[in-house]
Scaffold this motif. Structure first.
Motif, short mmCIF file in Angstrom:
data_model
loop_
_atom_site.label_atom_id
_atom_site.label_comp_id
_atom_site.label_asym_id
_atom_site.label_seq_id
_atom_site.Cartn_x
_atom_site.Cartn_y
_atom_site.Cartn_z
N HIS A 100 0.78 -1.22 -0.13
CA HIS A 100 -0.08 0.07 0.14
C HIS A 100 0.84 1.34 0.11
CE1 HIS A 100 0.75 0.94 4.32
NE2 HIS A 100 0.73 -0.44 4.42
N ASP A 101 0.44 2.22 -0.53
CA ASP A 101 1.03 3.59 -0.79
C ASP A 101 2.58 3.39 -0.96
OD1 ASP A 101 -1.24 4.75 -0.14
OD2 ASP A 101 -0.98 4.71 2.16
N LYS A 102 3.00 2.42 -1.91
CA LYS A 102 4.27 2.36 -2.73
C LYS A 102 5.40 1.53 -1.42
CE LYS A 102 4.43 5.70 -5.97
NZ LYS A 102 4.88 6.92 -6.67
N VAL A 103 4.61 0.83 -0.42
CA VAL A 103 5.24 0.21 0.74
C VAL A 103 5.02 -1.36 0.45
CG1 VAL A 103 5.32 -0.21 3.32
CG2 VAL A 103 4.80 2.15 2.40
N ALA A 104 6.09 -1.99 0.66
CA ALA A 104 5.99 -3.35 0.21
C ALA A 104 5.04 -4.11 1.14
CB ALA A 104 7.63 -3.92 0.01
N GLY A 105 4.41 -5.29 0.60
CA GLY A 105 3.77 -5.98 1.60
C GLY A 105 4.64 -6.87 2.42
N GLN A 106 3.87 -7.29 3.59
CA GLN A 106 4.75 -7.94 4.59
C GLN A 106 4.29 -9.27 5.22
OE1 GLN A 106 7.58 -6.51 5.88
NE2 GLN A 106 7.77 -4.58 4.98
N MET A 107 4.91 -10.13 5.52
CA MET A 107 4.53 -11.30 6.28
C MET A 107 4.99 -11.08 7.52
SD MET A 107 4.73 -15.42 5.30
CE MET A 107 3.28 -15.09 4.01
N ALA A 108 4.57 -11.73 8.73
CA ALA A 108 5.02 -11.68 9.98
C ALA A 108 4.32 -12.81 10.90
CB ALA A 108 4.54 -10.28 10.83
N PHE A 109 5.50 -13.21 11.59
CA PHE A 109 5.11 -14.21 12.74
C PHE A 109 5.15 -13.75 14.11
CE2 PHE A 109 7.30 -18.59 10.73
CZ PHE A 109 6.28 -18.29 9.61
N VAL A 110 3.99 -13.88 14.87
CA VAL A 110 3.95 -13.27 16.26
C VAL A 110 4.89 -14.12 17.11
CG1 VAL A 110 2.58 -12.98 18.36
CG2 VAL A 110 1.38 -12.72 15.86
N LEU A 111 5.79 -13.38 17.80
CA LEU A 111 6.74 -13.82 18.82
C LEU A 111 6.12 -14.32 20.03
CD1 LEU A 111 9.76 -11.83 18.05
CD2 LEU A 111 9.32 -14.15 17.14
N PRO A 112 6.57 -15.65 20.73
CA PRO A 112 5.81 -15.87 22.14
C PRO A 112 6.08 -14.58 23.16
CG PRO A 112 7.44 -17.53 21.29
CD PRO A 112 7.46 -16.27 20.27
N GLN A 113 5.04 -14.38 23.80
CA GLN A 113 4.74 -13.37 24.82
C GLN A 113 6.33 -13.60 26.02
OE1 GLN A 113 1.09 -13.00 26.80
NE2 GLN A 113 0.20 -14.40 25.42
N LYS A 114 6.91 -14.69 25.96
CA LYS A 114 8.14 -14.61 26.73
C LYS A 114 9.20 -13.69 26.45
CE LYS A 114 10.36 -18.49 24.88
NZ LYS A 114 11.12 -20.04 25.30
N TYR A 115 9.29 -13.25 25.23
CA TYR A 115 10.16 -12.49 24.70
C TYR A 115 9.91 -10.96 24.90
CZ TYR A 115 12.20 -16.67 22.54
OH TYR A 115 12.72 -17.84 22.30
N ASP A 116 10.82 -10.15 25.32
CA ASP A 116 11.02 -8.74 25.58
C ASP A 116 11.98 -8.32 24.44
OD1 ASP A 116 13.22 -8.69 26.89
OD2 ASP A 116 12.15 -8.98 28.83
N SER A 117 12.17 -6.94 24.68
CA SER A 117 13.24 -6.44 23.71
C SER A 117 14.68 -7.01 23.87
CB SER A 117 13.08 -5.04 23.77
OG SER A 117 13.16 -4.51 25.02
N GLN A 118 14.75 -7.28 25.11
CA GLN A 118 16.23 -7.77 25.67
C GLN A 118 16.48 -9.28 25.13
OE1 GLN A 118 18.38 -5.48 26.64
NE2 GLN A 118 16.84 -3.78 26.31
N THR A 119 15.40 -10.01 25.28
CA THR A 119 15.68 -11.50 25.31
C THR A 119 15.09 -12.18 23.61
OG1 THR A 119 13.51 -11.85 26.02
CG2 THR A 119 15.45 -11.78 27.66
N VAL A 120 14.56 -11.25 23.05
CA VAL A 120 14.28 -11.87 21.74
C VAL A 120 15.42 -12.17 20.93
CG1 VAL A 120 13.87 -9.45 20.79
CG2 VAL A 120 12.73 -11.47 19.75
N PRO A 121 15.42 -13.13 20.22
CA PRO A 121 16.81 -13.62 19.48
C PRO A 121 16.68 -12.74 18.13
CG PRO A 121 15.33 -15.77 20.00
CD PRO A 121 14.66 -14.42 20.52
#
Length: 204
Positions: A100-121
């Motif tokens: 949309h609006d010349k922005v490329a499409g995206q696909m995403a997996f939701v990461l498990p709730q146990k991860y935060d910004s410090q622990t996410v791989p």
């Protein structure tokens, strides 16, 4: 004899339906699913409040349905192609955003709730990014069948009509969500179209 054959046929159909229903439920229940609260529900329509979600995201062409390599890029990430060589549990749904609006499409997996910004791989591939999906309220419609341009456009039109009738103001961008493996028969699939509502945010 005819009555007995009819009885056997009915019993066989019941077994098939129960098996399909049970398989569908157990296949979904094996995965952690993105959390949300239902604010309003009416048939296939809902208003949901989502918290912030962490996503592993990559560029994708919706028409390709993951055959452009987007799904496998994300799968390799959760299968250990990250800086920690750590397995990450599969979750539902898989979110998709069309171009949309010349922005490329995206696909995403939701990461498990146990991860935060410090622990996410962190990904080793530059084609995969860790991003945050801002929480908020969304109008949602659920439907079965296959995700394709026709089904999502029809669902989006129905959702916008319903939201308008409820006095809700939808943003322009739309998301699609799929909950089932590719081999799941169309009638048993859970698909959704989600549209963020104007002025509806949350800090949960």
């Amino acid at each position: 004899m005819k009555r007995r054959k009819m009885l056997y046929l009915i019993m066989a159909l019941v077994v098939v339906v129960l098996f399909a229903f049970g398989w569908r439920i157990t296949s979904r229940s094996a995965y952690e699913s993105a959390a949300y609260d239902v604010v309003k529900s009416e048939g296939d329509f809902e208003v949901r409040e989502y918290p912030d979600l962490k996503l592993a995201m990559t560029s994708s062409e919706f028409d390709a349905q993951g055959k452009d390599g987007s799904f496998m890029r994300l799968f390799r990430y959760i299968d250990g192609a990250n800086q920690e060589s750590q397995k990450v549990a599969m979750t539902t749904p898989v979110f998709m955003e069309p171009e949309h609006d010349k922005v490329a499409g995206q696909m995403a997996f939701v990461l498990p709730q146990k991860y935060d910004s410090q622990t996410v791989p962190q990904p080793v591939s530059e084609a995969v990014q860790i991003q945050e999906r801002k929480g908020g309220r969304f109008a949602v419609i659920r439907f079965s069948g296959r995700l394709n341009q026709e089904t999502v456009k029809n669902a989006e039109a129905k959702l916008r009509d319903w939201a308008s009738g409820e006095g809700l103001v939808c943003q322009n961008e739309v998301e699609y969500a799929g909950y089932d493996p590719p081999w799941t028969p169309g009638p048993f699939r859970r698909n959704e179209v989600l549209i963020r509502l104007e002025g509806e945010t949350t800090t949960r």
